[in-house]
Design an enzyme around this catalytic site. Structure first.
Site, PDB file in Angstrom:
ATOM      1  N   ARG A 107      25.575  45.748  37.216  1.00  0.00           N
ATOM      2  CA  ARG A 107      26.488  45.011  36.324  1.00  0.00           C
ATOM      3  C   ARG A 107      25.642  44.434  35.206  1.00  0.00           C
ATOM      4  NH1 ARG A 107      31.407  40.976  37.761  1.00  0.00           N
ATOM      5  NH2 ARG A 107      32.241  43.043  38.221  1.00  0.00           N
ATOM      6  N   HIS A 134      34.574  49.423  33.053  1.00  0.00           N
ATOM      7  CA  HIS A 134      34.580  48.974  34.457  1.00  0.00           C
ATOM      8  C   HIS A 134      35.246  50.070  35.307  1.00  0.00           C
ATOM      9  CE1 HIS A 134      34.213  46.389  37.774  1.00  0.00           C
ATOM     10  NE2 HIS A 134      35.037  45.413  37.462  1.00  0.00           N
ATOM     11  N   GLN A 137      36.656  49.479  38.976  1.00  0.00           N
ATOM     12  CA  GLN A 137      37.914  48.728  38.981  1.00  0.00           C
ATOM     13  C   GLN A 137      39.099  49.672  38.741  1.00  0.00           C
ATOM     14  OE1 GLN A 137      38.536  45.174  39.217  1.00  0.00           O
ATOM     15  NE2 GLN A 137      40.591  45.989  39.453  1.00  0.00           N
ATOM     16  N   ASP A 229      44.328  41.236  31.757  1.00  0.00           N
ATOM     17  CA  ASP A 229      42.960  40.812  32.095  1.00  0.00           C
ATOM     18  C   ASP A 229      42.719  39.522  31.302  1.00  0.00           C
ATOM     19  OD1 ASP A 229      40.239  40.717  32.760  1.00  0.00           O
ATOM     20  OD2 ASP A 229      39.662  42.461  31.567  1.00  0.00           O
ATOM     21  N   CYS A 271      42.933  42.613  37.299  1.00  0.00           N
ATOM     22  CA  CYS A 271      41.664  42.926  37.968  1.00  0.00           C
ATOM     23  C   CYS A 271      41.075  41.717  38.684  1.00  0.00           C
ATOM     24  CB  CYS A 271      40.668  43.460  36.944  1.00  0.00           C
ATOM     25  SG  CYS A 271      40.446  42.343  35.543  1.00  0.00           S
ATOM     26  N   ARG A 299      39.318  47.787  46.224  1.00  0.00           N
ATOM     27  CA  ARG A 299      37.954  47.935  45.690  1.00  0.00           C
ATOM     28  C   ARG A 299      37.010  48.386  46.816  1.00  0.00           C
ATOM     29  NH1 ARG A 299      36.511  45.163  41.167  1.00  0.00           N
ATOM     30  NH2 ARG A 299      34.778  46.617  41.324  1.00  0.00           N
TER      31      ARG A 299
HETATM   32  N1   CP Z   1      37.445  42.511  39.216  1.00  0.00           N
HETATM   33  C1   CP Z   1      36.126  42.287  39.361  1.00  0.00           C
HETATM   34  O1   CP Z   1      35.284  43.114  39.045  1.00  0.00           O
HETATM   35  O2   CP Z   1      35.824  41.074  39.898  1.00  0.00           O
HETATM   36  P1   CP Z   1      34.359  40.438  40.047  1.00  0.00           P
HETATM   37  O3   CP Z   1      33.918  40.035  38.663  1.00  0.00           O
HETATM   38  O4   CP Z   1      34.566  39.260  40.948  1.00  0.00           O
HETATM   39  O5   CP Z   1      33.439  41.464  40.619  1.00  0.00           O
HETATM   40  N1  NVA Z   2      37.134  41.708  31.347  1.00  0.00           N
HETATM   41  C1  NVA Z   2      36.591  40.898  32.398  1.00  0.00           C
HETATM   42  C2  NVA Z   2      36.638  41.638  33.694  1.00  0.00           C
HETATM   43  C3  NVA Z   2      36.130  40.876  34.893  1.00  0.00           C
HETATM   44  C4  NVA Z   2      36.182  41.678  36.152  1.00  0.00           C
HETATM   45  C5  NVA Z   2      35.173  40.496  32.050  1.00  0.00           C
HETATM   46  O1  NVA Z   2      34.424  41.335  31.515  1.00  0.00           O
HETATM   47  O2  NVA Z   2      34.811  39.348  32.280  1.00  0.00           O
END
Ligand code: CP
Ligand code: NVA
Length: 317
Positions: A107, A134, A137, A229, A271, A299
């Site tokens: 990440r 992502h 997701q 989101d 998400c 997930r």
């Molecule tokens: N939806 C998602 O990726 O959540 P986290 O940021 O908690 O991993």
């Molecule tokens: N768009 C959000 C998704 C989190 C899972 C972010 O990048 O923070």
């Protein structure tokens, strides 16, 4: 003969439409198998690094649990505790991790970092979220939609809000699966242009439709799914908060009225993490149409299928 080339999942364009459907079928089977209490040690001894530059609840925990169920081991590597935080390059870090672990789930703040990681490793790299995409997701979301409606082809997903990383990956996932997608964002908050281009390319192949508009009401017309989101993704500076709230609320907030234009059996998806009173009101996310907890659960099942796919540990890989 199986190809020796390594498989990464940086964006959904890295996999074919058929591979996406196979990952989904495998995830559904793994879910049933887990519920039946059968052992799932399909990746015994695999050591997988989880390199995280940003916070995470779902992605981190679902990957860690998935890896353990599969008989492997996960090493959580917070960015701040590596020499990366003192200036060691991502390319050098990648070359070193490559000598120790069997795969890297990462990440990152910048999508470019993932590409550099993938370019400097022989082991598979999986995108656990970047500022642009992502994919894990979106694959989990397809499983949830498939379970709910029994099919993906012809299902319409309406995404309302900010054109985020999740929105970009949904554009790719839906069009690869033959679903229709309409995205309603305020001007200036549209999805990534490359994601939109890829979505149109996919749609031309699979026969789905893609609409990008600034009008939430037209986007949700006859939709099976209304998805949103956060308006404040992790890479957005806090200084933008006030302007964003002005630009998004109330027009792009998911409220019960929006469901009046959708199908009677339409569901709400997010998400997570959610911000009640910002992108969605509590009445919707905590109401009977919300399937966000199924989404979060899926997930776990999808992470297993993705891992087995990159390790070619499935009969069809
Ligand atoms: N939806 C998602 O990726 O959540 P986290 O940021 O908690 O991993
Ligand atoms: N768009 C959000 C998704 C989190 C899972 C972010 O990048 O923070």
């Amino acid at each position: 003969m199986e190809s020796e080339e390594k498989r990464d999942l940086i964006t959904l364009q890295d996999i074919t439409d058929e591979e996406l459907m196979r990952i989904l079928s495998l995830a559904a089977k793994l879910k049933e198998e887990l519920r039946a209490g059968r052992p799932q040690r399909y990746l015994p001894g695999k050591i997988i690094a989880l390199l995280f530059q940003r916070p995470s609840t779902r992605t981190r925990v679902s990957f860690e649990v998935a890896i353990r169920h599969l008989g492997g081991d996960a090493i959580f590597l917070p960015w701040q505790q590596l020499q990366l935080s003192r200036g060691e390059t991502i390319a050098d870090t990648a070359r070193v991790l490559d000598r120790y672990v069997d795969a890297i789930v990462a990440r990152v703040a910048s999508h470019r970092t993932l590409i550099e990681l993938a370019e400097n490793t022989r082991v598979p790299v999986i995108n656990a979220l970047s500022d642009r995409f992502h994919p894990c997701q979106a694959i989990g979301d397809l499983l949830t939609i498939w379970e709910r409606f029994g099919t993906l082809k012809g299902i319409k997903l309406a995404y309302v809000g900010d054109g985020t990383n999740v929105c970009n990956s949904l554009l790719l996932a839906c069009t690869k699966a033959g679903m229709d997608i309409s995205v309603a964002c305020p001007t200036g908050y549209e999805p990534d242009p490359e994601a939109v281009k890829w979505a149109f390319d996919n749609a031309a192949r699979t026969g789905s439709t893609v609409i990008i508009t600034d009008d939430p009401l037209s986007a949700v017309k006859d939709a099976h799914v209304i998805y949103t989101d956060t308006f404040m993704s992790m890479h957005i500076p806090e200084a933008e908060r006030e302007k964003r709230m002005r630009d998004f609320v109330p027009r792009y907030q998911v409220r019960p009225e929006l469901f009046e234009a959708a199908r009677p059996d339409a569901v709400f998806m997010h998400c997570l993490p959610a911000h009640r009173g910002e992108e969605v009101v509590a009445e919707v996310i905590d109401g009977p149409r919300s399937i966000v907890w199924d989404q979060a659960e899926n997930r776990l099942h999808v992470q297993k299928a993705i891992l087995m796919f990159v390790f070619k540990a499935v009969p069809w890989a």
